[in-house]
Design an enzyme around this catalytic site. Structure first.
Site, short mmCIF file in Angstrom:
data_model
loop_
_atom_site.label_atom_id
_atom_site.label_comp_id
_atom_site.label_asym_id
_atom_site.label_seq_id
_atom_site.Cartn_x
_atom_site.Cartn_y
_atom_site.Cartn_z
N LYS A 132 0.82 -1.23 0.00
CA LYS A 132 0.00 0.00 0.00
C LYS A 132 0.85 1.27 0.00
CE LYS A 132 -4.45 -1.63 1.33
NZ LYS A 132 -4.27 -3.06 1.67
N GLU A 139 -10.23 6.60 2.81
CA GLU A 139 -11.11 5.61 3.42
C GLU A 139 -10.23 4.44 3.86
OE1 GLU A 139 -10.28 5.58 0.29
OE2 GLU A 139 -9.86 3.44 -0.03
N SER A 184 1.99 -9.69 -1.01
CA SER A 184 1.58 -8.28 -0.90
C SER A 184 1.79 -7.70 0.49
CB SER A 184 0.10 -8.16 -1.29
OG SER A 184 -0.69 -9.01 -0.49
C1 LIG Z 1 -5.15 -4.09 1.24
C2 LIG Z 1 -4.41 -5.34 0.98
C3 LIG Z 1 -4.74 -6.20 -0.09
C4 LIG Z 1 -5.92 -5.97 -1.00
O1 LIG Z 1 -5.85 -4.85 -1.82
P1 LIG Z 1 -5.54 -4.90 -3.37
O2 LIG Z 1 -5.88 -3.55 -3.83
O3 LIG Z 1 -6.40 -5.96 -3.99
O4 LIG Z 1 -4.11 -5.24 -3.52
C5 LIG Z 1 -3.95 -7.31 -0.31
N1 LIG Z 1 -2.91 -7.62 0.50
C6 LIG Z 1 -2.57 -6.82 1.54
C7 LIG Z 1 -1.42 -7.21 2.39
C8 LIG Z 1 -3.29 -5.66 1.81
O5 LIG Z 1 -2.95 -4.89 2.85
#
Ligand SMILES: *Cc1c(COP(=O)(O)O)cnc(C)c1O
Length: 419
Positions: A93, A115, A384
């Site tokens: 993020k 948000e 992610s």
């Molecule tokens: C917020 C989040 C997501 C989901 O958001 P995307 O916009 O689909 O990437 C996925 N993995 C993590 C670790 C997150 O914090």
């Protein structure tokens, strides 16, 4: 293929999806944002500044790790992981918020709003606002404020004001609506930092562009480390920003299969999931400024969604994915809460990695498919985010009894202090 070349079609549309569906009063603000974004995208210095900021502030480029133990354990394809969990604030993020922060400076605005559902995007935004000296207000559903105290704690201590939204179901979509209202009132000095590749144009394109840094790095690193491109790339999909990020590194390679993994929650037919495409449960509609597949009932009311991973718990999906799915360019699968818990335990014990619950959805699908692939195949998973920051949620999900008695003990200590 450049999905962002609108010269042949309608600006901001991907097939039939996307667009700008906003009150008239915001049109000027969106136009100003679009112009500024186009200038940034066309200015190579902007991207250089963006990269160097992420390098010094967030530790990019993030590495790629070969999961030798897990690959051997499953006995099929060789598994590699792109480590976006090693970013500052623990997920991808930060890429988006730093990008929009730099853009906000160019816009000359001094105040940012965002948000947040689980609080991860709010946390990343609050960090960026502290660094850049912006006033910062975060909208969060009251239910989420109550259950996500650790992130609220950090946001407030980083200097952000957290507004608890008591409309509707008091969760993410209500926070989005309230944020839009703030934007309409304060657009002259305020930029709305949308957290994923959804919402009105240019947000899906802009957030995807910032996240494309993941795919750019990953493509180069895979070539360096393995001498070739992966056969398959897996990523979890909430709004779709981390998946768009890594997929963009491989979009033009016909032989690389792209797989998006949604939240199957309590399973198909349970009406307690967020699998818009994989379960084929969603319908096309317009909400929150854009057109895409939404989980909604016959009357067009938004359904309740569910996932063990708060970051995937959302009614809509990035309009680019709706289009790529219809085109057969990206395959969508879902992982249930139960599968996620099992996969998380396996990855922790075999590799010493702690993926976030969101991320683990990508692992589930890869773990299901790797054994049937031959040993010379290579797959890449986008990690992610990391799970250690979510210890409260993960300990709950794993139903850890020692953790529960620790928390009960803490509560007792606080009570003793009071008396
Ligand atoms: C917020 C989040 C997501 C989901 O958001 P995307 O916009 O689909 O990437 C996925 N993995 C993590 C670790 C997150 O914090």
């Amino acid at each position: 293929m450049d999905i962002f070349d609108f010269s042949e079609g309608r600006e901001g549309y991907y097939g039939d999806f996307g667009g700008v569906f906003l009150p008239e009063i915001l049109h000027g603000t969106i136009e100003e944002l679009l112009q500024c974004f186009r200038d940034c995208k066309n200015d190579p210095n902007f991207w250089t500044e963006y990269e160097s900021m992420l390098k010094s502030y967030s530790g990019r480029p993030t590495p790629i790790t070969y999961l030798e133990n897990l690959s051997k354990h499953l006995g099929g394809a060789q598994i590699y992981v792109k480590r976006d969990d090693l970013n500052h604030t623990g997920s991808h993020k930060v890429n988006n918020v730093i990008g929009q922060g730099l853009l906000c400076k160019r816009l000359g605005k001094k105040r940012v709003i965002a948000e947040t559902g689980a609080g991860q995007h709010g946390f990343a935004t609050a960090t960026m606002a502290a660094k850049f000296g912006f006033d910062c207000r975060i909208y969060m559903g009251a239910v989420d404020v109550a259950r996500q105290r650790p992130n609220v704690f950090w946001m407030e201590n980083l200097g952000a004001e957290v507004i608890s939204v008591t409309d509707g179901q008091q969760t993410l979509k209500d926070a989005v609506n309230e944020c839009m209202r703030d934007w309409v009132t304060n657009m002259a000095d305020t930029h709305y930092i949308l957290g994923t590749a959804c919402g009105p144009h240019p947000f899906p394109e802009m957030v995807s562009w910032f996240q494309s840094i993941i795919g750019k790095e990953a493509r180069k690193q895979m070539l360096e480390q393995t001498g070739r491109l992966p056969d398959k790339v897996y990523a979890c999909v909430g709004g779709g920003s981390n998946a768009m990020g890594i997929f963009q590194g491989f979009m033009d390679d016909e032989r690389v299969e792209l797989i998006g993994c949604e939240a199957g929650g309590k399973g198909i037919g349970s009406y307690m999931h967020s699998a818009r495409l994989a379960y084929d449960d969603a319908k096309v509609g317009v909400a929150q400024g854009y057109k895409t597949y939404f989980l909604q009932n016959e009357d067009g009311n938004m359904s309740e969604t569910h996932s063990v991973a708060a970051g995937l718990d959302y009614i809509g999906i990035n309009p680019i994915f709706s289009h790529l799915w219809e085109q057969g360019k990206v395959r969508f699968e879902a992982a249930t809460d139960e599968e996620v818990k099992e996969a998380l335990k396996l990855v922790m014990k075999t590799e010493g990695l702690i993926p976030a619950l969101e991320t683990t959805h990508g692992f589930v699908t890869a773990i299901k498919e790797a054994p049937s692939l031959s040993k010379d195949k290579i797959i890449l998973i986008n990690q992610s985010g990391r799970g250690d920051k979510d210890i409260f949620t993960i300990a709950d999900a794993l139903d850890d009894s020692k953790w529960k008695s620790f928390i009960t003990g803490k509560a007792r200590d606080y009570d003793l202090e009071k008396n």
